[in-house]
Design an enzyme around this catalytic site. Structure first.
Site, mmCIF file in Angstrom:
data_model
loop_
_atom_site.group_PDB
_atom_site.id
_atom_site.type_symbol
_atom_site.label_atom_id
_atom_site.label_comp_id
_atom_site.label_asym_id
_atom_site.label_seq_id
_atom_site.Cartn_x
_atom_site.Cartn_y
_atom_site.Cartn_z
ATOM 1 N N TRP A 24 -3.555 -2.229 -1.851
ATOM 2 C CA TRP A 24 -3.713 -3.347 -2.556
ATOM 3 C C TRP A 24 -3.908 -4.260 -1.463
ATOM 4 O O TRP A 24 -3.520 -4.899 -0.270
ATOM 5 C CB TRP A 24 -2.130 -3.548 -2.801
ATOM 6 C CG TRP A 24 -2.118 -4.854 -3.885
ATOM 7 C CD1 TRP A 24 -2.052 -4.785 -4.999
ATOM 8 C CD2 TRP A 24 -1.831 -6.044 -3.459
ATOM 9 N NE1 TRP A 24 -2.176 -5.770 -5.672
ATOM 10 C CE2 TRP A 24 -1.931 -6.883 -4.738
ATOM 11 C CE3 TRP A 24 -1.458 -6.495 -2.310
ATOM 12 C CZ2 TRP A 24 -1.535 -8.254 -4.795
ATOM 13 C CZ3 TRP A 24 -1.089 -8.106 -2.286
ATOM 14 C CH2 TRP A 24 -1.228 -8.904 -3.466
ATOM 15 N N LYS A 40 6.348 -11.107 -18.868
ATOM 16 C CA LYS A 40 5.729 -9.715 -19.133
ATOM 17 C C LYS A 40 4.508 -9.892 -19.739
ATOM 18 O O LYS A 40 3.479 -9.249 -19.654
ATOM 19 C CB LYS A 40 6.734 -8.897 -20.230
ATOM 20 C CG LYS A 40 7.299 -7.714 -20.110
ATOM 21 C CD LYS A 40 7.840 -7.185 -19.001
ATOM 22 C CE LYS A 40 7.525 -7.402 -17.468
ATOM 23 N NZ LYS A 40 8.622 -7.306 -16.609
ATOM 24 N N LYS A 70 3.167 -2.639 -7.604
ATOM 25 C CA LYS A 70 4.537 -2.461 -7.762
ATOM 26 C C LYS A 70 5.441 -2.950 -6.761
ATOM 27 O O LYS A 70 6.440 -3.823 -7.025
ATOM 28 C CB LYS A 70 5.007 -0.858 -8.076
ATOM 29 C CG LYS A 70 6.194 -0.852 -8.557
ATOM 30 C CD LYS A 70 6.571 -1.209 -9.935
ATOM 31 C CE LYS A 70 7.823 -0.727 -10.637
ATOM 32 N NZ LYS A 70 8.390 -1.680 -11.716
ATOM 33 N N ASN A 106 0.336 -0.431 6.053
ATOM 34 C CA ASN A 106 1.027 -1.296 5.142
ATOM 35 C C ASN A 106 1.585 -2.571 5.644
ATOM 36 O O ASN A 106 2.474 -2.510 6.260
ATOM 37 C CB ASN A 106 1.937 -0.425 4.182
ATOM 38 C CG ASN A 106 2.605 -1.256 3.235
ATOM 39 O OD1 ASN A 106 2.139 -2.402 2.482
ATOM 40 N ND2 ASN A 106 3.848 -0.899 2.638
ATOM 41 N N GLY A 107 0.918 -3.621 5.164
ATOM 42 C CA GLY A 107 1.542 -4.877 5.737
ATOM 43 C C GLY A 107 0.310 -5.683 6.060
ATOM 44 O O GLY A 107 -0.799 -5.516 5.834
ATOM 45 N N HIS A 127 10.298 -33.262 -24.017
ATOM 46 C CA HIS A 127 10.308 -33.828 -22.834
ATOM 47 C C HIS A 127 8.886 -33.520 -22.046
ATOM 48 O O HIS A 127 8.387 -33.515 -20.985
ATOM 49 C CB HIS A 127 11.142 -33.500 -21.716
ATOM 50 C CG HIS A 127 12.594 -33.727 -22.144
ATOM 51 N ND1 HIS A 127 13.011 -35.041 -22.289
ATOM 52 C CD2 HIS A 127 13.597 -32.789 -22.381
ATOM 53 C CE1 HIS A 127 14.294 -35.078 -22.862
ATOM 54 N NE2 HIS A 127 14.407 -33.859 -22.894
ATOM 55 N N CYS A 133 0.879 -1.039 0.137
ATOM 56 C CA CYS A 133 -0.130 0.219 -0.022
ATOM 57 C C CYS A 133 0.781 1.247 0.106
ATOM 58 O O CYS A 133 1.984 1.232 0.292
ATOM 59 C CB CYS A 133 -0.848 0.026 1.166
ATOM 60 S SG CYS A 133 -1.769 -1.613 1.243
ATOM 61 N N GLU A 175 1.587 -10.923 -17.395
ATOM 62 C CA GLU A 175 1.028 -9.791 -16.403
ATOM 63 C C GLU A 175 0.400 -8.760 -17.057
ATOM 64 O O GLU A 175 -0.427 -8.223 -16.674
ATOM 65 C CB GLU A 175 2.123 -9.175 -15.383
ATOM 66 C CG GLU A 175 3.278 -8.623 -16.107
ATOM 67 C CD GLU A 175 4.518 -8.208 -15.236
ATOM 68 O OE1 GLU A 175 4.342 -8.185 -14.104
ATOM 69 O OE2 GLU A 175 5.698 -7.872 -15.617
ATOM 70 N N GLU A 214 11.405 -14.413 -19.226
ATOM 71 C CA GLU A 214 11.035 -12.897 -18.861
ATOM 72 C C GLU A 214 9.846 -12.440 -19.810
ATOM 73 O O GLU A 214 8.831 -11.842 -19.488
ATOM 74 C CB GLU A 214 12.010 -12.000 -18.694
ATOM 75 C CG GLU A 214 11.708 -10.552 -18.594
ATOM 76 C CD GLU A 214 11.136 -9.866 -17.676
ATOM 77 O OE1 GLU A 214 10.743 -10.763 -16.726
ATOM 78 O OE2 GLU A 214 10.651 -8.723 -17.651
ATOM 79 N N ARG A 245 1.535 1.644 -6.207
ATOM 80 C CA ARG A 245 1.823 0.596 -5.046
ATOM 81 C C ARG A 245 0.459 -0.193 -4.624
ATOM 82 O O ARG A 245 0.595 -1.304 -4.171
ATOM 83 C CB ARG A 245 2.151 1.430 -3.891
ATOM 84 C CG ARG A 245 3.683 1.964 -3.862
ATOM 85 C CD ARG A 245 4.038 2.387 -2.527
ATOM 86 N NE ARG A 245 4.262 1.216 -1.420
ATOM 87 C CZ ARG A 245 5.240 0.642 -1.195
ATOM 88 N NH1 ARG A 245 6.365 1.273 -1.569
ATOM 89 N NH2 ARG A 245 5.220 -0.170 -0.235
HETATM 90 C C1 F6R Z 1 7.482 -7.788 -13.123
HETATM 91 C C2 F6R Z 1 7.391 -7.412 -11.948
HETATM 92 C C3 F6R Z 1 7.529 -8.193 -10.627
HETATM 93 C C4 F6R Z 1 8.893 -7.731 -9.865
HETATM 94 C C5 F6R Z 1 8.844 -8.504 -8.440
HETATM 95 C C6 F6R Z 1 10.090 -8.344 -7.835
HETATM 96 O O1 F6R Z 1 7.117 -7.064 -14.004
HETATM 97 O O2 F6R Z 1 7.470 -6.014 -11.770
HETATM 98 O O3 F6R Z 1 7.645 -9.669 -10.833
HETATM 99 O O4 F6R Z 1 9.985 -8.029 -10.723
HETATM 100 O O5 F6R Z 1 7.849 -8.358 -7.743
HETATM 101 O O6 F6R Z 1 10.215 -6.801 -7.447
HETATM 102 P P1 F6R Z 1 11.477 -6.081 -7.057
HETATM 103 O O7 F6R Z 1 12.332 -6.229 -7.989
HETATM 104 O O8 F6R Z 1 10.988 -4.799 -6.465
HETATM 105 O O9 F6R Z 1 12.127 -6.881 -5.824
#
Ligand code: F6R
Length: 614
Positions: free
Chosen positions: A74, A491, A609, A100-101, A510, A2, A494, A487, A27
């Protein structure tokens, strides 16, 4: 996850809080709310969904105050409704809390409160705190003392802040564990609070960070810091040197697109000052304290990270093993601490993290420290918890990343890991000086190559529009580009909400071959490197089963056109650096599929994020 903001001072608090929340919306965006204290009267407004809904709610009020808190949520406990939105208030609506938490023992704390007649109006874990504060205030304590009485009773992760009509003009904020940052911003005759720096930059660049077990009592005139036992702390103030303008969209439709296009610059920034002219050695700044002797003696490295950062760490393993000949493991941070990991004497544990606040990564670091490891973090956010916990820090220099989907931080991670692998190899003398010089020269050429890739955006966009309706995608890679395939799939899923799977091309036989049919676009990373021939065979096998192949190939590859249905071309660079370049068209592909589908690119559903809860 949050976002938290706060203000105390002579100005109208509401626009300041809303401005801060706007910068923190990434966030969490399940709901938002504000609490304003005015001459001892508390006013709270909340709305489900995005911040604009709160703006609508507020437009029908005359809300004002000179002390206040704001929150963007969130959801963890309780559905994302208005009822569960923060701030939460006590029965008399005198005190408000934002958090937050997760408060892990909230049920245990709640039962006696309910028995004593407290009426709860939400399903959240947070609400319990404000009822505990209510009891403490009723016993005659000040807000500060009530917080000090209640906070040690809370178990779990939390950054928390209170404002109360009982203590006008005061905010009390606290940090209970590593998860969830709390930053105090100093103004002239006014002071601020936020979970993240971007919310403060418009008002101040002078800040102080709370550590776990600390609280701040903030008024317009002063900020006092103390531990939960009441002992005073003399805090060091820090000056933030980032550019706030960099955090705006600069004409791009989305932050993600802006951040993709920033990559040539962020890579140049990442490389800046990292190679000593006189010696040709890679050097990091003073935050990397590892001595050359320690670098030479490293017996093993374990990387810990989550999500996109985990894929960067997989590239890191490939690079460090190849160049510096140190055995490496890569661990998903959320698994690491739950499986009794082995740490050998002298081992380095490297966390890779954009935010430096990901709770699983911080917990893995803590676990590694307990077991005697030295901690190095590759981190983007300066002053984040990971950077404060680690013995050694390598800052990524990617600048603020606002879009939930990570792009420029990923390529900065890969390039910094590449530099680190060369750094280790130079100290350990596992590569010849001429080879190191060649690897570094190629790194300095990378921004130009990235510009060329970005110049092909429209071709990738056309491809994305052609395939945007597919329900499933498969991404294939080998060697250093196996993580690129992971990756690329990450991407796409998500952002587009399609199912996408990344796999090592050698795994097809396999089991995965069973998925191939004419409805499955297969993105195959087939660059002219040591894995090229093998990738061509895989492509042929996919096509033999009626699969549709989108090949990511080098621009001098004449063979590929006849073998794939579609080709995306990128310039050639060395095999070890290629992951930083090959991912760029995959970022653009995911972006355009998502945008074509009408999804919220910068804030994909169900994601946030900074993942500051387990
Ligand atoms: C994907 C993404 C998440 C973060 C993950 C780790 O685009 O943003 O998968 O990579 O939550 O976040 P950080 O790098 O902030 O530890």
């Amino acid at each position: 996850m949050c976002g938290i903001v706060g203000y105390v001072g002579p100005r109208d608090a509401l626009p300041i809080l809303m401005g801060g929340l706007r910068r923190l919306e990434y966030r969490g965006y399940d709901s938002a709310g504000v609490a304003l204290e005015h001459d001892g009267v508390l006013e709270v407004h909340r709305a489900e969904g995005k911040l604009d809904n709160l703006v609508t709610v507020l437009s029908a009020t005359t809300a004002r105050g000179h002390a206040g808190l704001g929150h963007t949520r969130w959801a963890t406990h309780g559905r994302p409704t208005e009822q569960n939105a923060h701030p939460h208030v006590d029965c008399d609506r005198v005190t408000a809390v934002i958090h937050n938490g997760i408060i892990e023992n909230f049920e245990e704390l709640k039962s006696p409160l309910v028995a004593a007649g407290h009426v709860f109006t939400s399903e959240t874990d947070t609400e319990v705190v404000v009822h505990l504060i209510e009891d403490a205030l009723a016993g005659g304590l000040s807000l500060e003392d009530a917080a000090r009485a209640v906070l040690p009773r809370l178990e779990g992760a939390a950054a928390i802040a209170f404002v109360s009509g009982r203590d006008p003009g005061t905010i009390v904020a606290a940090r209970i564990s590593n998860a969830g940052g709390v930053i105090v911003g100093y103004g002239e005759g006014e002071n601020f609070l936020a979970s993240d720096i971007p919310a403060l930059l418009e008002h101040t660049r002078t800040v102080a960070y709370l550590e776990p077990g600390e609280l701040a009592v903030i008024t317009a005139a002063a900020v006092r810091f103390l531990r939960f036992d009441g002992s005073a702390i003399d805090k060091v103030r820090t000056t933030i040197t980032w550019d706030p303008v960099a955090a705006a969209k600069s004409g791009y439709k989305h932050f993600m697109l802006k951040e993709i296009f920033e990559q040539p610059r962020t890579i140049s920034d990442t490389l800046l000052g990292r190679v000593q002219r006189s010696s040709g050695l890679v050097v990091f700044d003073q935050d990397l304290r590892l001595s050359d002797d320690q670098a030479r003696a490293l017996p093993r490295i374990t990387f810990v990270a989550c999500g996109t950062a985990y894929y960067a760490a997989l590239v890191g393993k490939y690079l460090v093993e190849r160049l510096a000949r140190i055995p490496c493991d890569v661990e998903i941070a959320s698994e690491y601490r739950y499986r009794d990991p082995v740490v050998v004497p002298g081992q380095l544990v490297i966390s890779v993290t954009q935010s430096g606040e990901t709770v699983d990564t911080l917990a893995a670091m803590e676990e590694a420290r307990k077991r005697g490891a030295r901690l190095l973090t590759f981190v983007n956010v300066v002053g984040s918890q990971a950077s404060r916990m680690a013995d050694d820090v390598i800052h990524l220099h990617a600048g603020p990343e606002i879009s939930v989907a990570s792009t420029k931080a990923y390529t900065a991670m890969v390039v910094d890991l590449y530099l680190f692998a060369v750094y280790l190899a130079q100290r350990r003398e596992t590569i010849a000086p001429a080879d190191a010089a060649k690897l570094l020269a190629e790194a300095f050429h990378l921004p130009t190559l990235m510009d060329a890739v970005l110049g092909e955006e429209l071709k990738v966009k056309a491809l994305a529009y052609r395939y945007h309706e597919a329900r499933d995608f498969l991404f294939l890679g080998r060697g250093a580009n196996y993580p690129t395939a992971l990756e690329g799939a990450h991407k796409l899923k998500e952002l587009s909400y399609s199912h996408a799977e990344g796999t090592a091309a050698g795994e097809m036989k396999h089991g995965i071959n069973a998925l191939i049919d004419e409805h499955l676009p297969v993105v195959a990373i087939a660059l002219r490197d040591s894995t090229y021939k093998k990738m061509l065979s895989t492509i042929q096998e996919v096509r033999a089963r009626a699969g549709v192949v989108i090949a990511l190939a080098n621009d001098d590859d004449l063979e590929i056109a006849g073998k794939a249905d579609e080709v995306i071309r990128i310039p050639r660079t060395n095999e070890l650096l290629a992951p930083a370049l090959a991912v760029v068209p995959l970022q653009l592909f995911a972006y355009h599929v998502s945008d074509r589908r009408g999804n919220d690119v910068d804030q994909p559903r169900n994601l946030a994020k900074s993942v500051t809860v387990e």
